[in-house]
Design an enzyme around this catalytic site. Structure first.
Site, PDB file in Angstrom:
ATOM      1  N   HIS A 167       3.215   3.229  -8.943  1.00 33.15           N
ATOM      2  CA  HIS A 167       3.061   1.751  -8.946  1.00 33.15           C
ATOM      3  C   HIS A 167       4.368   1.379  -9.920  1.00 33.15           C
ATOM      4  O   HIS A 167       4.884   0.282  -9.176  1.00 33.15           O
ATOM      5  CB  HIS A 167       1.791   1.592 -10.107  1.00 33.15           C
ATOM      6  CG  HIS A 167       0.413   1.720  -9.270  1.00 33.15           C
ATOM      7  ND1 HIS A 167       0.273   1.420  -7.956  1.00 33.15           N
ATOM      8  CD2 HIS A 167      -0.510   2.689  -9.591  1.00 33.15           C
ATOM      9  CE1 HIS A 167      -1.031   1.980  -7.794  1.00 33.15           C
ATOM     10  NE2 HIS A 167      -1.476   2.580  -8.711  1.00 33.15           N
ATOM     11  N   ASP A 212       0.825  -1.247   0.191  1.00 34.99           N
ATOM     12  CA  ASP A 212      -0.022  -0.136   0.097  1.00 34.99           C
ATOM     13  C   ASP A 212       0.683   1.276   0.162  1.00 34.99           C
ATOM     14  O   ASP A 212       2.144   1.276   0.573  1.00 34.99           O
ATOM     15  CB  ASP A 212      -0.879   0.132   1.132  1.00 34.99           C
ATOM     16  CG  ASP A 212      -1.954   1.037   1.146  1.00 34.99           C
ATOM     17  OD1 ASP A 212      -2.425   1.342  -0.140  1.00 34.99           O
ATOM     18  OD2 ASP A 212      -2.829   1.092   1.983  1.00 34.99           O
ATOM     19  N   LEU A 253       8.039 -20.030  -4.175  1.00 33.09           N
ATOM     20  CA  LEU A 253       6.644 -19.691  -4.764  1.00 33.09           C
ATOM     21  C   LEU A 253       6.497 -18.431  -4.793  1.00 33.09           C
ATOM     22  O   LEU A 253       6.335 -17.829  -3.547  1.00 33.09           O
ATOM     23  CB  LEU A 253       5.857 -20.714  -4.201  1.00 33.09           C
ATOM     24  CG  LEU A 253       4.112 -20.305  -4.804  1.00 33.09           C
ATOM     25  CD1 LEU A 253       4.196 -20.894  -6.164  1.00 33.09           C
ATOM     26  CD2 LEU A 253       3.228 -21.387  -4.254  1.00 33.09           C
TER      27      LEU A 253
END
Ligand code: FPP
Length: 254
Positions: A45, A28, A139
């Site tokens: 972003h 965030d 992962l």
């Protein structure tokens, strides 16, 4: 040794603290980071994607088994069209730009979420990279078009279909059956959830899986979240006593 490391290797080599097996992050503060600099939100972003690369490298270097990043919620589709489009372009760019690094460093990418809502091009690029990174040693789950409630509804629908088809008895439905129908693998729930930008909210992230996760909330905005902040989160995680509903005395070695 990892190839093409851009994170500060000296900082990582010197770290001898605890390392959670599964780290999850609510990334965030990208918008605020950009606004504070009089930039368009999408620049935040893009800078956030740099933090993604650094955090992936750090986690892989330190031996984290799974890293789950909240990149785009089911509710984020309601953002202005230019921001949604800019984020989709950024995901596509990330896949192209990080492809070789993920493969070389044995990082297995998996997208969790309602991928059918993504463009066919993006779905194709994701499927290709998932196939090319399969069998990796860490992962990396990226939650895109993901919502925890939506995931539970989807799991319930899948279970209901099995009951209707006669392949599952209603009395056989338990927490293990639910877990097996989520996007994420069962028996590998997050140990640590990091939330940046100082907000104390879960925001529909991994609602099923975070039952016993430890939380680390930092005022740092995601684009500024790099090696030192990650290691601080790991140290804080190591200071917690995880009881999983038991008493402290029960956890003492007998
Ligand atoms: C929330 O911050 C962040 C997002 C909705 C997007 C997260 C995307 C990235 C970190 C970049 C790309 C990710 C990958 C995996 C390549 P916000 O924009 O809501 O921040 P604000 O509250 O300050 O507005």
């Amino acid at each position: 040794m990892l190839g093409g490391l851009t994170a500060d290797e000296d900082v990582l080599r010197a770290y001898d603290g605890p390392v959670p097996a599964h780290v999850a992050a609510i990334m965030d503060g990208n918008g605020r980071w950009a606004t504070q600099r009089d930039m368009k939100r999408i620049r935040g972003h893009h800078e956030g994607a740099e933090s993604v690369r650094v955090v992936v490298e750090c986690c892989r270097y330190l031996g984290v088994k799974s890293l789950t990043l909240y990149a785009f919620s089911s509710q984020n589709w309601g953002r202005p069209d230019d921001e949604v489009g800019g984020l989709m372009t950024l995901f596509d760019l990330y896949i192209k730009r990080e492809r070789n690094r993920l493969i070389a460093n044995k990082v297995e990418l998996r997208i969790i979420g309602e991928r059918e809502r993504l463009s066919e091009n993006l779905q194709g690029a994701i499927a290709q990279l998932e196939a090319d990174t399969a069998g990796g040693e860490m992962l990396l789950q990226v939650a895109v078009s993901y919502g925890g409630r939506e995931e539970i509804v989807r799991a319930t629908q899948r279970i209901a279909r099995e009951v209707a088809a006669g392949t599952l008895e209603p009395d056989a439905i338990d927490a293990d059956v639910l877990a097996a129908h989520m996007f994420t693998p069962p028996d590998a729930d997050p140990d640590l959830v990091i939330r940046t930008s100082g907000e104390f909210r879960v925001s529909n992230f991994l609602l099923w899986q975070i039952a016993y996760a430890e939380f680390f909330v930092t005022p740092t905005l995601w684009p500024d979240f790099r090696e030192p902040e990650l290691l601080q989160a790991f140290r804080e995680f190591g200071s917690r006593e995880r009881r999983f509903g038991h008493t402290a005395a029960q956890l003492e070695p007998q």
